[in-house]
Enzyme design. Structure first.
Site, PDB file in Angstrom:
ATOM      1  N   GLU A 182      -0.897  -6.312  12.190  1.00  0.00           N
ATOM      2  CA  GLU A 182      -0.913  -6.558  10.944  1.00  0.00           C
ATOM      3  C   GLU A 182      -2.592  -7.575  11.610  1.00  0.00           C
ATOM      4  O   GLU A 182      -3.424  -7.209  11.355  1.00  0.00           O
ATOM      5  CB  GLU A 182      -0.445  -7.521  10.283  1.00  0.00           C
ATOM      6  CG  GLU A 182      -0.369  -6.842   9.365  1.00  0.00           C
ATOM      7  CD  GLU A 182      -1.229  -5.227   8.289  1.00  0.00           C
ATOM      8  OE1 GLU A 182      -1.571  -6.030   7.823  1.00  0.00           O
ATOM      9  OE2 GLU A 182      -0.234  -4.417   7.923  1.00  0.00           O
TER      10      GLU A 182
ATOM     11  N   TRP B 180     -21.280  -1.124 -12.466  1.00  0.00           N
ATOM     12  CA  TRP B 180     -20.399  -1.361 -12.748  1.00  0.00           C
ATOM     13  C   TRP B 180     -20.458  -2.445 -13.668  1.00  0.00           C
ATOM     14  O   TRP B 180     -21.804  -2.299 -14.566  1.00  0.00           O
ATOM     15  CB  TRP B 180     -20.703  -2.692 -11.691  1.00  0.00           C
ATOM     16  CG  TRP B 180     -20.147  -2.595 -10.278  1.00  0.00           C
ATOM     17  CD1 TRP B 180     -20.903  -2.261  -9.162  1.00  0.00           C
ATOM     18  CD2 TRP B 180     -19.298  -1.967  -8.737  1.00  0.00           C
ATOM     19  NE1 TRP B 180     -21.109  -2.110  -8.504  1.00  0.00           N
ATOM     20  CE2 TRP B 180     -19.333  -1.853  -8.768  1.00  0.00           C
ATOM     21  CE3 TRP B 180     -17.895  -1.896  -9.743  1.00  0.00           C
ATOM     22  CZ2 TRP B 180     -18.295  -1.421  -6.867  1.00  0.00           C
ATOM     23  CZ3 TRP B 180     -16.856  -1.902  -9.029  1.00  0.00           C
ATOM     24  CH2 TRP B 180     -17.423  -1.525  -7.926  1.00  0.00           C
TER      25      TRP B 180
HETATM   26  C1  LIG Z   1      -8.734  -8.562  -1.300  1.00  0.00           C
HETATM   27  C2  LIG Z   1      -8.483  -8.811  -0.348  1.00  0.00           C
HETATM   28  C3  LIG Z   1      -8.956 -10.353   0.241  1.00  0.00           C
HETATM   29  C4  LIG Z   1      -8.294 -10.653   1.565  1.00  0.00           C
HETATM   30  N1  LIG Z   1      -9.035 -12.182   1.841  1.00  0.00           N
HETATM   31  C5  LIG Z   1      -8.505 -12.254   3.049  1.00  0.00           C
HETATM   32  C6  LIG Z   1      -9.318 -13.907   3.665  1.00  0.00           C
HETATM   33  O1  LIG Z   1      -9.950 -14.155   2.566  1.00  0.00           O
HETATM   34  N2  LIG Z   1      -8.376 -14.274   4.761  1.00  0.00           N
HETATM   35  C7  LIG Z   1      -7.112 -13.772   5.355  1.00  0.00           C
HETATM   36  O2  LIG Z   1      -6.381 -14.232   6.433  1.00  0.00           O
HETATM   37  N3  LIG Z   1      -7.092 -12.252   4.670  1.00  0.00           N
HETATM   38  C8  LIG Z   1      -7.293 -12.039   3.900  1.00  0.00           C
HETATM   39  N4  LIG Z   1      -6.564 -10.558   3.292  1.00  0.00           N
HETATM   40  C9  LIG Z   1      -6.210 -10.295   4.038  1.00  0.00           C
HETATM   41  C10 LIG Z   1      -4.027 -10.119   3.341  1.00  0.00           C
HETATM   42  O3  LIG Z   1      -3.692 -10.133   2.754  1.00  0.00           O
HETATM   43  C11 LIG Z   1      -3.854 -12.346   4.310  1.00  0.00           C
HETATM   44  O4  LIG Z   1      -4.572 -12.149   5.903  1.00  0.00           O
HETATM   45  C12 LIG Z   1      -2.477 -12.052   4.473  1.00  0.00           C
HETATM   46  O5  LIG Z   1      -2.049 -11.903   2.975  1.00  0.00           O
HETATM   47  C13 LIG Z   1      -1.887 -12.910   4.757  1.00  0.00           C
HETATM   48  O6  LIG Z   1      -0.666 -13.368   4.270  1.00  0.00           O
HETATM   49  P1  LIG Z   1       0.359 -13.573   6.196  1.00  0.00           P
HETATM   50  O7  LIG Z   1      -0.188 -14.733   7.153  1.00  0.00           O
HETATM   51  O8  LIG Z   1       1.091 -13.939   5.404  1.00  0.00           O
HETATM   52  O9  LIG Z   1      -0.190 -12.108   6.375  1.00  0.00           O
HETATM   53  P2  LIG Z   1       0.809 -11.455   7.589  1.00  0.00           P
HETATM   54  O10 LIG Z   1       1.401 -10.072   6.837  1.00  0.00           O
HETATM   55  O11 LIG Z   1       1.852 -12.174   8.309  1.00  0.00           O
HETATM   56  O12 LIG Z   1      -0.136 -10.929   8.793  1.00  0.00           O
HETATM   57  C14 LIG Z   1      -0.668 -11.507  10.078  1.00  0.00           C
HETATM   58  C15 LIG Z   1      -1.793 -12.336   9.381  1.00  0.00           C
HETATM   59  O13 LIG Z   1      -2.443 -10.627  10.614  1.00  0.00           O
HETATM   60  C16 LIG Z   1      -3.416 -11.050   9.604  1.00  0.00           C
HETATM   61  N5  LIG Z   1      -3.594  -9.761   8.492  1.00  0.00           N
HETATM   62  C17 LIG Z   1      -2.813  -9.311   7.639  1.00  0.00           C
HETATM   63  N6  LIG Z   1      -2.893  -8.296   7.037  1.00  0.00           N
HETATM   64  C18 LIG Z   1      -4.397  -7.912   7.237  1.00  0.00           C
HETATM   65  C19 LIG Z   1      -5.756  -6.822   5.870  1.00  0.00           C
HETATM   66  N7  LIG Z   1      -5.101  -6.471   5.448  1.00  0.00           N
HETATM   67  N8  LIG Z   1      -6.711  -7.249   6.265  1.00  0.00           N
HETATM   68  C20 LIG Z   1      -7.076  -8.415   7.896  1.00  0.00           C
HETATM   69  N9  LIG Z   1      -5.942  -9.632   8.356  1.00  0.00           N
HETATM   70  C21 LIG Z   1      -4.890  -9.453   8.070  1.00  0.00           C
HETATM   71  C22 LIG Z   1      -3.698 -12.449   8.864  1.00  0.00           C
HETATM   72  O14 LIG Z   1      -4.410 -12.875   9.865  1.00  0.00           O
HETATM   73  C23 LIG Z   1      -2.079 -12.667   8.935  1.00  0.00           C
HETATM   74  O15 LIG Z   1      -2.380 -13.962   8.786  1.00  0.00           O
HETATM   75  C24 LIG Z   1      -7.133 -10.161   2.260  1.00  0.00           C
HETATM   76  C25 LIG Z   1      -6.598  -8.848   1.464  1.00  0.00           C
HETATM   77  C26 LIG Z   1      -7.005  -8.228   0.749  1.00  0.00           C
HETATM   78  C27 LIG Z   1      -6.293  -6.812  -0.682  1.00  0.00           C
END
Ligand SMILES: Cc1cc2nc3c(=O)[nH]c(=O)nc-3n(C[C@H](O)[C@H](O)[C@H](O)COP(=O)(O)OP(=O)(O)OC[C@H]3O[C@@H](n4cnc5c(N)ncnc54)[C@H](O)[C@@H]3O)c2cc1C
Length: 454
Positions: free
Chosen positions: A265, A296
């Site tokens: 991730e 849209w």
């Molecule tokens: C529509 C949509 C919009 C999003 N917008 C953002 C945003 O603005 N900023 C953001 O940081 N993340 C975004 N995400 C990705 C992801 O949802 C979040 O990073 C994640 O939910 C953060 O929670 P966590 O720190 O517990 O993630 P964890 O699951 O603990 O993952 C650890 C880290 O990995 C990175 N990561 C995880 N999943 C993703 C992913 N799909 N894409 C890119 N990096 C990821 C993040 O930096 C995250 O903190 C988005 C996802 C979706 C579906």
């Protein structure tokens, strides 16, 4: 006179593993500076939730610097002009900064380098964006081979310690943080934020330590919104209170599916930066040109119902209310609410991207746009004619009962068997039926395909 160096801070609000600060401190006195620059990002100026986080994170950083005999200088205005002014006022040798990849920051870096001595460092990503390339020297547009290549090339590196800081003979003038009015007042919607988050580097390290304790379960728990088994480190990474190298290093030695899935991730975050580096318009333009003709819909009432969590779909409403109240949203639920807006309501992904930009404490140019374009099928590494996510099935499958009961108080007493799809009359009516929404979406996506074929 020992001339100081300026350290220009942006989304890298930390003292440890901060290569710009480290390099500057090795050469003499350091003046850490944050410039509040609202104009450069244009429509993507910092949103309300980001401003809340920024205020508290700067406050924490200012205190941490003061404890080390240093200070944080705050200035407002155009970053390049303010930094040039500061170099002149202080007689600084030049500016050190971490590289940032938002198009407006890249432009500022180019302009600044033309006027003062600017030394840029890497440090906010696992590998410098642009450095992991296909055999043919291209940007990877598919995540899986990108991830494999990055892991192959990732150097072993121990994060840098906090450097000893020496102060300049005189400090330049600084704004007071309170003058910036970053916190909401009328109305103050941030009570839920304060209950959930303590911004700042020290709290970020505590949070990382708590996560590491259960990282081995990450692969099982990360999709369950009721448990929130993910790390919740996203705002820490977004604001640079932690570097990804620190996180990677902390997990070093942790084998097993949990830690490994988590590393993947983190790699997604690097992937997204590579995409916005190669396609700077990604935040506002469909990557797949065919979508310029997509039919849209635009319905203000439906957009508002989605934003306020009044769609009649408990899992969607819980997510949107969590987002509003705490500035964060579980990844599985981000996908569900995004898919609902795009597919069930047929509303342009950019409407959702902008709302997230304003309401997320982790709003990130790359992660937000890459994920929105991924869900909508308009982006890289995505199928043009995607499936339509069924919110009610997802809610049940990922056991979201407790999550819904927490964020939708009207359903607090509803048992699991009814909470995902409450009987008619016991909850808000659905703004669109699942089957109706699904068929309309499929027809719209099909029209694009037929268009392409003809
Ligand atoms: C529509 C949509 C919009 C999003 N917008 C953002 C945003 O603005 N900023 C953001 O940081 N993340 C975004 N995400 C990705 C992801 O949802 C979040 O990073 C994640 O939910 C953060 O929670 P966590 O720190 O517990 O993630 P964890 O699951 O603990 O993952 C650890 C880290 O990995 C990175 N990561 C995880 N999943 C993703 C992913 N799909 N894409 C890119 N990096 C990821 C993040 O930096 C995250 O903190 C988005 C996802 C979706 C579906």
């Amino acid at each position: 006179m020992n001339r100081p160096h300026i350290v220009w801070l942006r989304r890298d609000l930390r003292l440890a593993d901060q290569p710009a600060l480290f390099a500057a401190a090795e050469t003499g006195p350091v003046i850490p500076v944050y410039v509040l620059d609202d104009a450069r990002a244009g429509e993507h100026r910092l949103g309300g939730a980001s401003r809340w986080w920024l205020h508290h994170s700067l406050d924490a950083l200012g205190r941490a610097l003061a404890e080390r005999g240093s200070a944080l200088v705050l200035r407002r205005g155009d970053s390049v002009e303010e930094l040039c002014r500061l170099v002149e006022e202080t007689g600084a040798v030049g500016v050190h900064a971490l590289r940032h990849y938002e198009p407006w920051w890249r432009e500022a870096e180019v302009q600044l380098a033309q006027r003062v001595e600017l030394q840029l460092h890497d440090g906010n990503y696992l590998m410098p964006p642009g450095s992991v390339r296909t055999g043919g020297g291209q940007t990877y547009r598919i995540y899986t081979p990108f991830g494999r290549a990055l892991r192959r090339e990732l150097p072993e590196q121990a994060p840098l310690p906090v450097p000893a800081l020496s102060a300049p003979d005189t400090w330049p003038r600084s704004d007071r943080l309170e003058e910036w009015n970053l916190l909401p007042t009328k109305p103050d919607w941030s009570a839920g934020f304060a209950a959930d988050w303590v911004p700042g580097e020290a709290a970020a390290h505590e949070q990382l330590a708590r996560f590491v304790d259960h990282a081995d379960l990450y692969h099982e728990e990360r999709n369950l919104p009721s448990i929130e088994g993910s790390s919740r480190l996203s705002p820490r990474l977004q604001w640079g209170e932690l570097s990804p190298a620190q996180i990677w290093h902390t997990l070093d030695g942790q084998a097993g599916e949990g830690a490994d899935t988590f590393r993947s991730e983190l790699v997604w975050r690097d992937f997204a930066q590579n995409i916005i580096l190669t396609f700077p318009e990604y935040q506002t333009q469909n990557y797949r040109q065919a979508f310029e003709r997509f039919p849209w819909r635009h319905d203000e009432g439906e957009i508002r119902a989605w934003q306020e969590g009044r769609t009649g779909y408990p899992i969607v409403d819980a997510g949107m209310r969590q987002l509003w109240q705490s500035g964060w949203l579980h990844n599985r639920v981000r996908m569900i609410v995004a898919s609902f807006l795009i597919k069930h309501l047929l509303i342009d992904w950019r409407v959702g991207e902008r709302w997230f930009w304003d309401t997320l404490v982790d709003a990130d140019c790359g992660n937000n746009s890459v994920n929105w374009q991924w869900v909508s099928g308009t982006g890289v590494d995505t199928q043009l004619f995607t499936r339509v996510m069924a919110p009610l099935t997802q809610s049940d499958k990922f056991d979201a009962g407790d999550y819904i009961r927490r964020w939708v108080p009207e359903l607090a007493k509803v048992p699991d068997r009814l909470v995902h799809d409450p009987p008619e009359g016991t909850y808000l009516p659905k703004i669109v039926g699942h089957r109706e929404g699904r068929e309309r979406a499929l027809a719209a996506y099909r029209s694009l395909r037929d268009d392409q074929a003809s």
